[in-house]
Design an enzyme around this catalytic site. Structure first.
Site, PDB file in Angstrom:
ATOM      1  N   ASP A 184      -6.279   2.518  -1.667  1.00  0.00           N
ATOM      2  CA  ASP A 184      -6.643   3.507  -0.643  1.00  0.00           C
ATOM      3  C   ASP A 184      -7.152   4.772  -1.322  1.00  0.00           C
ATOM      4  OD1 ASP A 184      -6.343   4.302   2.356  1.00  0.00           O
ATOM      5  OD2 ASP A 184      -5.491   5.981   1.234  1.00  0.00           O
ATOM      6  N   ILE A 185      -8.245   5.327  -0.804  1.00  0.00           N
ATOM      7  CA  ILE A 185      -8.788   6.577  -1.353  1.00  0.00           C
ATOM      8  C   ILE A 185      -7.917   7.738  -0.894  1.00  0.00           C
ATOM      9  CG2 ILE A 185     -10.792   8.114  -1.448  1.00  0.00           C
ATOM     10  CD1 ILE A 185     -12.536   5.666  -0.785  1.00  0.00           C
ATOM     11  N   GLU A 227     -11.166   3.491   4.485  1.00  0.00           N
ATOM     12  CA  GLU A 227     -11.240   3.807   3.050  1.00  0.00           C
ATOM     13  C   GLU A 227     -10.314   2.920   2.219  1.00  0.00           C
ATOM     14  OE1 GLU A 227      -8.187   6.739   4.811  1.00  0.00           O
ATOM     15  OE2 GLU A 227      -9.976   5.662   5.448  1.00  0.00           O
TER      16      GLU A 227
END
Length: 310
Positions: A184-185, A227
């Protein structure tokens, strides 16, 4: 769809009669087709792969290898099976004509032929082949789109799940290992709010590329949603998976993304889970990797976490 244009196609004609070859050449080139001619079947067959014609005009009665024998040889090769073959013949022997169709010919024209009739038949079969080829291309593209995330060009969620499900069952039967990463960003909402969604999209594309760079051909990276990304590591145990996850995390952290007038530092959090015999489904392993990711986010982000006894 691209429009049909004779200039885009090559017609191969095989006829031992020089007068017929000259007549066909003038007729077809005037219509716009590219042409290639041979006086015998041996030369035609040896050059076929190099020429790769779109249609073949074939004389039935020829010395050494006759038209029927050449047609059979051509159709035995899977690379040439889709090439339409039209016989040009002075014979009205129905057995020969039926044999020609049995071998894969699409049509025949009687000698002496009428110029406009020959051109009409050639055009008809060329347009059929052209339409068929274009449909095949469209189906390939549709299949690709069905499996691919539109933004990043990597696998989409549905395709990943189908492949991961298959690999899970193989691992269970063959006692193989694999691992999953969910990535995950970090602070992605802040990136979108600060720089705008186009920049956010660029960051997603960048992270996808960095993930793929760290993987082998047999691994699979997919956009999981928003994301988030999910990665399948084939024949990879937990220790090896943690090495890959940290490599991805460091590579992303150590580079600045330059987009428009901005220089953005991005980090990612990664949850890792390896397949174990206790896993009853691929969903269970995904759930474990997701729990590990949540722990990484709660612990401060920009880190790799795995959970024992998930």
């Amino acid at each position: 769809m691209v429009n049909y244009n004779p200039k885009n196609f090559l017609i191969l004609a095989v006829d031992d009669n020089a007068v017929n070859r000259i007549l066909l050449d003038k007729l077809l080139t005037k219509e716009g087709y590219n042409t290639k001619f041979f006086a015998n079947g041996e030369d035609a067959m040896s050059s076929l792969e190099k020429i790769n014609p779109d249609l073949i005009l074939l004389d039935l009665m020829m010395p050494k290898i006759n038209g029927l024998e050449l047609c059979e040889q051509i159709k035995l090769n899977p690379h040439f099976q889709e090439i339409p073959i039209i016989f040009i013949t002075a014979s009205d022997d129905k057995k020969d004509l039926l044999k020609a169709f049995d071998l894969g010919a699409v049509d025949y024209i009687m000698k002496p032929f009428h110029n406009q009739e020959l051109l009409a038949r050639v055009k008809n079969h060329m347009e059929l082949k052209f339409t068929r080829d274009e449909l095949k291309k469209a189906l390939v593209e549709l299949e690709k789109l069905a499996k691919t995330d539109e933004l990043t060009g990597i696998s989409n969620r549905r395709n990943f799940l189908a492949l991961a499900q298959r690999e899970f069952h193989l691992a269970k039967r063959q006692k193989r290992v694999f691992s999953l990463l969910i990535l995950d960003i970090d602070y992605f909402k802040r990136i979108n709010d600060t720089y705008g969604h186009p920049v956010g999209d660029y960051v997603i594309i960048y992270v996808a590329k960095e993930c793929v760079k760290c993987l082998r051909k047999e691994d699979l990276c997919a956009r999981w949603g928003g994301e988030e990304f999910i990665i399948f590591l084939s024949e990879t145990n937990l220790k090896e998976a943690l090495i890959v996850a940290n490599r991805i995390r460091r590579n992303i952290e150590n580079q600045n993304i330059v987009v428009e007038s901005y220089k953005i530092n991005v980090t990612v959090s990664v949850g890792v889970c390896a397949y174990g015999d206790e896993a009853e489904s691929i969903d269970y392993i995904i759930s474990c990797a997701d729990k590990a990711l949540l722990k990484a986010k709660k612990n401060g982000k920009n880190q790799v976490v795995t959970i024992n006894n998930c």
